[in-house]
Scaffold this active site. Structure first.
Site, PDB file in Angstrom:
ATOM      1  N   ASN A   1       9.417 -37.845   3.839  1.00 28.79           N
ATOM      2  CA  ASN A   1       8.846 -38.788   4.797  1.00 28.79           C
ATOM      3  C   ASN A   1       8.955 -40.197   4.229  1.00 28.79           C
ATOM      4  O   ASN A   1       9.475 -40.397   3.130  1.00 28.79           O
ATOM      5  CB  ASN A   1       7.396 -38.412   5.143  1.00 28.79           C
ATOM      6  CG  ASN A   1       6.505 -38.379   3.921  1.00 28.79           C
ATOM      7  OD1 ASN A   1       6.323 -39.393   3.245  1.00 28.79           O
ATOM      8  ND2 ASN A   1       5.929 -37.216   3.613  1.00 28.79           N
ATOM      9  N   ARG A   2       8.452 -41.175   4.965  1.00 29.76           N
ATOM     10  CA  ARG A   2       8.670 -42.575   4.615  1.00 29.76           C
ATOM     11  C   ARG A   2       7.636 -43.160   3.649  1.00 29.76           C
ATOM     12  O   ARG A   2       7.657 -44.356   3.367  1.00 29.76           O
ATOM     13  CB  ARG A   2       8.703 -43.422   5.888  1.00 29.76           C
ATOM     14  CG  ARG A   2       9.807 -43.052   6.851  1.00 29.76           C
ATOM     15  CD  ARG A   2       9.772 -43.919   8.095  1.00 29.76           C
ATOM     16  NE  ARG A   2      10.729 -43.502   9.106  1.00 29.76           N
ATOM     17  CZ  ARG A   2      12.008 -43.846   9.117  1.00 29.76           C
ATOM     18  NH1 ARG A   2      12.484 -44.621   8.161  1.00 29.76           N
ATOM     19  NH2 ARG A   2      12.808 -43.420  10.071  1.00 29.76           N
TER      20      ARG A   2
END
Length: 210
Positions: free
Chosen positions: A26-27
């Protein structure tokens, strides 16, 4: 203020391997968790920072343990106990893949990935006999931020949920705005640099623990 207190902080994403060269992620940049770990150490706490795969420098006075996957993070959290408080900032992947031993090659079509649910670190810690006296989870939401955070606090059986709206540039960005959900209600903060959020939140945690 926190001399003699041990606090566990998790930060960053987890990487769940698909094969030796690919992964699900994920970011999350880890910035908010790292800033909070440093702010708690500055208040005198003994901080164990369990960090997913990020390249941030270790905050001054913090003991850092690097992990990659959610299972590794789970094991590191429980190995770090006992603790007086735990703040689960990391954006842990909900699922992992039954990873291939070799690089998956292009074929007749896209490969089918079998997903396996990862351990719920926060909920498991809440039920453990060694549960820290103050247990705080984070909630990254894209809609109904406060509503989902209230439900998550009840479901996970934790003391606080710190919720933020990540539909914009919060993940990977320099600023954050949060809602602290406790048994007493909801406190919403204005958008601030992540280091300022960390300092203010660390102060709140210290006040609760002393």
């Amino acid at each position: 203020m926190l001399a003699g207190q041990h606090v566990i902080v998790t930060a960053g994403p987890t990487h769940e391997p698909i094969d030796p060269v690919r992964y699900i992620a994920n970011r999350s940049s880890g910035r908010q968790g790292f800033a909070l770990a440093g702010a708690l150490a500055a208040l005198g706490a003994r901080v164990t920072l369990i960090a997913g795969p990020v390249t941030l420098p270790t905050p001054v006075g913090v003991t850092r343990i690097d992990v990659e996957t959610a299972v590794q993070m789970h094991d590191a959290v429980f190995a770090a106990l006992p603790a007086d408080a735990a703040v689960m900032v990391a954006a842990v992947a909900d699922w992992r893949v039954a990873a291939a031993g070799q690089k998956i090659k292009k074929g007749a079509g896209a490969p089918v990935l079998t997903l396996v649910e990862n351990p719920d670190i926060l909920a498991t810690l809440a039920r453990d006999s060694r549960r820290p006296g103050l247990l705080i989870g984070f909630a990254a939401e894209t809609e109904k931020v406060v509503e989902h955070a209230i439900a998550k606090r009840a479901r996970k059986q934790v003391d606080w949920i710190v919720a933020n709206d990540v539909s914009g540039d919060v993940m990977g960005g320099a600023d954050n705005s949060i809602h602290i959900v406790t048994a007493d209600g909801v406190e919403s903060w204005e958008r601030l640099p992540k280091h300022a959020v960390a300092a203010r939140l660390a102060q709140r945690i210290a006040e609760k623990m002393t």
